[in-house]
Structure formats: structure tokens, C-alpha cells
Design an enzyme around this catalytic site. Structure first.
Site, short mmCIF file in Angstrom:
data_model
loop_
_atom_site.label_atom_id
_atom_site.label_comp_id
_atom_site.label_asym_id
_atom_site.label_seq_id
_atom_site.Cartn_x
_atom_site.Cartn_y
_atom_site.Cartn_z
N THR A 74 4.86 -16.50 -19.43
CA THR A 74 5.98 -15.55 -19.39
C THR A 74 7.27 -16.36 -19.56
O THR A 74 7.67 -16.64 -20.68
CB THR A 74 5.99 -14.70 -18.10
OG1 THR A 74 5.87 -15.56 -16.96
CG2 THR A 74 4.86 -13.70 -18.12
N LYS A 109 -0.21 -20.79 -15.53
CA LYS A 109 1.12 -20.33 -15.92
C LYS A 109 1.89 -20.05 -14.66
O LYS A 109 1.33 -19.79 -13.60
CB LYS A 109 1.06 -19.09 -16.81
CG LYS A 109 0.50 -17.82 -16.19
CD LYS A 109 1.40 -16.99 -15.31
CE LYS A 109 2.71 -16.63 -15.99
NZ LYS A 109 3.57 -15.80 -15.04
N THR A 117 3.55 -15.43 -8.29
CA THR A 117 3.50 -15.15 -9.72
C THR A 117 3.03 -16.37 -10.48
O THR A 117 3.82 -17.12 -11.01
CB THR A 117 4.85 -14.70 -10.27
OG1 THR A 117 5.19 -13.48 -9.64
CG2 THR A 117 4.78 -14.44 -11.76
N GLU A 144 11.82 -22.07 -13.12
CA GLU A 144 12.81 -21.52 -14.05
C GLU A 144 14.13 -22.26 -13.95
O GLU A 144 14.77 -22.29 -12.90
CB GLU A 144 13.00 -20.03 -13.77
CG GLU A 144 11.78 -19.22 -14.18
CD GLU A 144 11.81 -17.79 -13.68
OE1 GLU A 144 11.03 -16.99 -14.22
OE2 GLU A 144 12.58 -17.48 -12.78
N ASN A 186 16.89 -15.14 -14.41
CA ASN A 186 16.43 -14.01 -13.61
C ASN A 186 17.41 -12.84 -13.63
O ASN A 186 17.02 -11.69 -13.35
CB ASN A 186 16.17 -14.46 -12.18
CG ASN A 186 14.84 -15.18 -12.09
OD1 ASN A 186 13.79 -14.58 -12.10
ND2 ASN A 186 14.89 -16.51 -12.07
N SER A 215 16.08 -8.02 -20.00
CA SER A 215 16.98 -7.77 -21.13
C SER A 215 16.33 -8.16 -22.44
O SER A 215 15.49 -9.04 -22.48
CB SER A 215 18.29 -8.54 -20.96
OG SER A 215 18.91 -8.16 -19.75
#
Length: 408
Positions: free
Chosen positions: A158, A184, A195, A281, A403, A408
Site C-alpha cells: 500500500t 508489507k 496494518t 511512512e 497520512n 486523496s
């Protein structure tokens, strides 16, 4: 810390399809705009299976399906994975969709639906785009070639910036046994589980109950010892498939090579866990926190994970600021039993606190150390024999940007 040994060697071409009898593939089917979003992992024969799943009380439909396979069937021959939509908080229709993915994959492969696990990751609360998924399932052609494994790794991503793969070989009953893994995850990583996906394959022969026992103990000190942002998601899992095609005598804790197997599975799991933490991230650094001298291993792990999960510690590491006060503060609110006057803290090789008091150190040299891609904090409590380690990453401007615009 586990390293390569005479009975365990890293495989250069990391490939989840390296163990005998496994195949993989990944394609773009249309859930995402452009990137690969549908993956398939298969075994030539039904495999023993073990799994550890999210502890979030809200769980995605795919977890319901896969838990049935792991805990009821106790055999798995295929795993269908979609990315882009989590199929979580989607009610009765979401569960119907997850079972449909299971059934259509089984139909494609000519196997029983109860042998197919399902995993989905992505945005929570959106209904699955079933038309492209079902069309994509028909197009999936798994292979044992490296390309298929690479496509699988890419299709489960992702917000990951890199694929995460590792594999090792060991010797059991004089036979070569391979354990390989793909993962992942780069955000909402606060496992127990979160996640993230970790899919591990091996050609070892082992019954599901022994495999489950080994995985559970290993998960506690690998996947459950990482954190990125403290959030626990709804969908994610570690699944191990062992198809027995290496033809060793079935493994049990009494098998003379049991430790070889467990050590290799631990190493694969730790590799993947650290890759996830490093790819947080927007992250620029991997943080390791080691705690020694706690009253128990559990207390040590609790402290380590609290420190590595502290937003203030994470931002200090991002700024290369040797602000050890943030570290000792996190130790104090961890909930573990400590003696503040016995604590020693080191940043890399440099002691900054002894007996709970500051010691002179070079700010300049420590700042240079903190600018490295991997940094370590050592916390010595001097109270017992407990020890534990946790991994995480720094908190950056990019994390907020990623995040803030995720949908979007």
C-alpha cells in the site's frame, strides 16, 4: 541476536516461492488506479498452516475467512491477497465478498474453498470492487520463478516504499529446508497485530499445532516488537504455510533439529519485522531500543516498545537531538517496575545517564551518531535478568503528509 550459522544460510535471491512446491504471482486488476493490486500464493499440496491476527476488536472480513482456514481446516493450499481496499467495516456484504474471493480462487485452482486464505489491505470502510477482483482472479497464473515472487511482493503493497523479502535455508534430517517470507506494512504498525502482512513459506514437514506454537512465541519477540505510530489496524496477519515437500521427518519440539527450524523461522520473522519498521511512512531512520536488567523479559519488552513508540523520542531521532530526557521519561511511564536511581542509558556507544544521573558526553559526536540510518538506545535497569528489544522509526514531516492525504 541471531546470525547465520553452520546450519542456517541466507539465500541471495530472496523469493517466497523458493521452498519446494510454492508458486506466486501478482497483477494489476483495477482496484488501484495503476499499481499491482491482486496477488496469489499457492502450494503444490495442502500445507500445514499457522497464523497470528490483529487484536483490534474491529476485524476485517478477510480475517474471519482466514481464521476459519487456520483454526478449523488447519490446512492451506492458496492465499489470495488484494490491496487498495481493506474490506473492513463493510457489514454482511463485505463478508460475502471475502467468501466469494475464497470460492472463486478455489474454483480457479480446482481445490476446496476451505483450503484458501483471504487477505485484503487498504482503505477501511469502502466496499470491495468485486468486478475487477473476480476478473483478476481468472488471470492469475502463479509461477516458481523469481518474477512471480517479485510481482507478489509488489501487489500486496500500500504505502510501502520498498518490497520486503527474505529467505534462508537450513538442514533438517540431512535434508535442505528453505524458509522464505514476504511482508508489507509501513504505517499503523503497532502489531499484536496491526496494518501489516507477513506471509512465510517453508517446505519443512511439521504439523499445524507445532507450527502454531512456534509462530506464537516468535511473533512476541519479532512482529509484536515493532511500532511505527501506535495504531492497531483491523485486517492484518502473519501466516506460515509448511507443505512438507522437503520430506524431513515431521518436526516436533523433541526432534533433534527442532532448534534449527525455530531459529531459522525466527530469523526470517525478525528480518521482515525490521524491514517493516525501517519502512515506516516517511521514515529516514530505523530505531532499536534494547533493555537489559529488567525484572522480567515481558517488562523489558514493554519498556523497549514504549520508548521506541514515543513521539518525542521519534522526533528527537529525526532531528538528531541527543535528548535523553525523552528516553528516561518514556521508561518512567511504561508501567514497568523500575528504580530511577539505577538506570543507565547509552545512545549508541556513548553513555549519557548513569545511576539515574547525567554524565558528560560529546553532544557533537552523539549528534553525528544520530544522523546514521540506524540508531540504537541501550537501557540498563540493573534490577534483574529480564531483557527485550523493540524496533521502530523516526517521525517525520512526510509521515503527516502521507497520512493527511491517504484517501486523496
Amino acid at each position: 541476536m541471531l546470525t547465520e550459522t553452520m546450519t542456517m544460510k541466507r539465500i541471495t535471491y530472496k523469493n517466497i516461492a523458493s521452498p519446494k512446491g510454492f508458486k506466486a504471482t501478482g497483477i494489476h486488476c483495477g482496484v488501484k488506479h495503476k499499481k499491482k493490486d491482486l496477488a496469489l500464493l499457492t502450494s503444490e499440496v495442502p500445507a500445514s498452516v499457522a497464523g497470528v491476527f490483529s487484536t483490534n476488536a474491529v476485524q476485517g472480513a478477510p480475517l474471519v475467512v482466514t481464521k476459519e482456514v487456520v483454526y478449523t481446516t488447519q490446512k492451506m493450499q492458496a492465499l489470495i491477497v488484494s490491496s487498495g481496499i481493506a474490506n473492513s467495516c463493510t457489514g454482511k456484504q463485505g463478508l460475502i465478498d471475502a467468501y466469494t474471493m475464497q470460492e472463486k480462487t478455489a474454483e480457479k485452482l480446482g481445490i476446496a474453498p476451505g483450503l484458501v486464505g483471504v487477505a485484503s489491505t487498504g482503505v477501511i470502510g469502502e466496499m470491495m470492487k468485486m468486478e475487477p477482483v473476480l476478473s483478476g482472479i481468472k488471470k492469475l497464473e502463479p509461477t516458481d520463478e523469481l518474477e512471480g515472487a517479485i510481482n507478489f511482493s509488489q501487489a500486496i503493497m500500500t504505502t510501502d516504499t520498498v518490497t520486503k523479502d527474505t529467505s534462508y535455508k537450513t538442514v533438517i534430517d540431512g535434508k535442505e529446508v528453505i524458509i522464505a517470507g514476504t511482508a508489507k506494512g509501513s504505517g499503523m504498525i503497532e502489531p499484536n497485530m496491526a496494518t501489516m502482512f507477513a506471509f512465510i513459506t517453508t517446505d519443512a514437514s511439521i504439523e499445524s499445532n507445532y507450527l502454531q506454537s512456534a509462530l506464537k512465541s516468535i511473533t512476541d519477540v519479532t512482529f509484536n516488537a515493532i511500532t511505527v505510530d501506535g495504531d492497531t489496524s483491523t485486517n492484518d496477519m502473519v501466516v506460515v504455510m509448511a507443505n512438507g515437500l522437503a520430506e524431513n521427518n515431521p518436526l516436533t519440539p523433541l526432534h533433534p533439529d527442532w532448534d534449527n527450524f525455530v531459529q531459522t523461522l525466527h530469523t526470517v520473522s525478525l528480518d521482515l519485522a525490521k524491514m517493516i519498521a525501517k519502512d515506516g511512512e516517511g521514515a529516514t531512520k530505523l530505531i532499536e531500543v534494547e533493555v537489559r536488567g529488567a525484572l522480567s523479559d515481558e517488562e523489558a519488552r514493554k519498556i523497549a516498545k514504549t520508548v521506541v513508540g514515543s513521539p518525542l523520542v521519534k522526533t528527537a531521532v529525526f532531528g538528531s537531538d541527543a535528548n535523553w530526557g525523552r528516553v528516561i521519561c518514556a521508561v518512567g511511564y511504561s508501567g514497568a517496575t523500575i528504580d530511577p536511581n539505577a538506570i543507565k542509558i547509552s545512545i549508541g556507544p556513548t553513555p549519557v545517564v548513569e545511576n539515574g544521573e547525567p554524565v558528560l558526553f560529546s553532544e557533537e559526536e552523539t549528534m553525528l551518531y544520530l544522523k546514521q540510518a540506524e540508531v540504537k538506545f541501550l537501557i540498563e535497569l540493573n534490577q534483574g535478568n529480564g531483557q527485550g528489544t523493540a524496533w521502530g522509526c523516526d517521525l517525520t514531516y512526510d509521515y503527516v503528509q502521507i497520512n493527511a492525504t491517504y484517501r486523496s
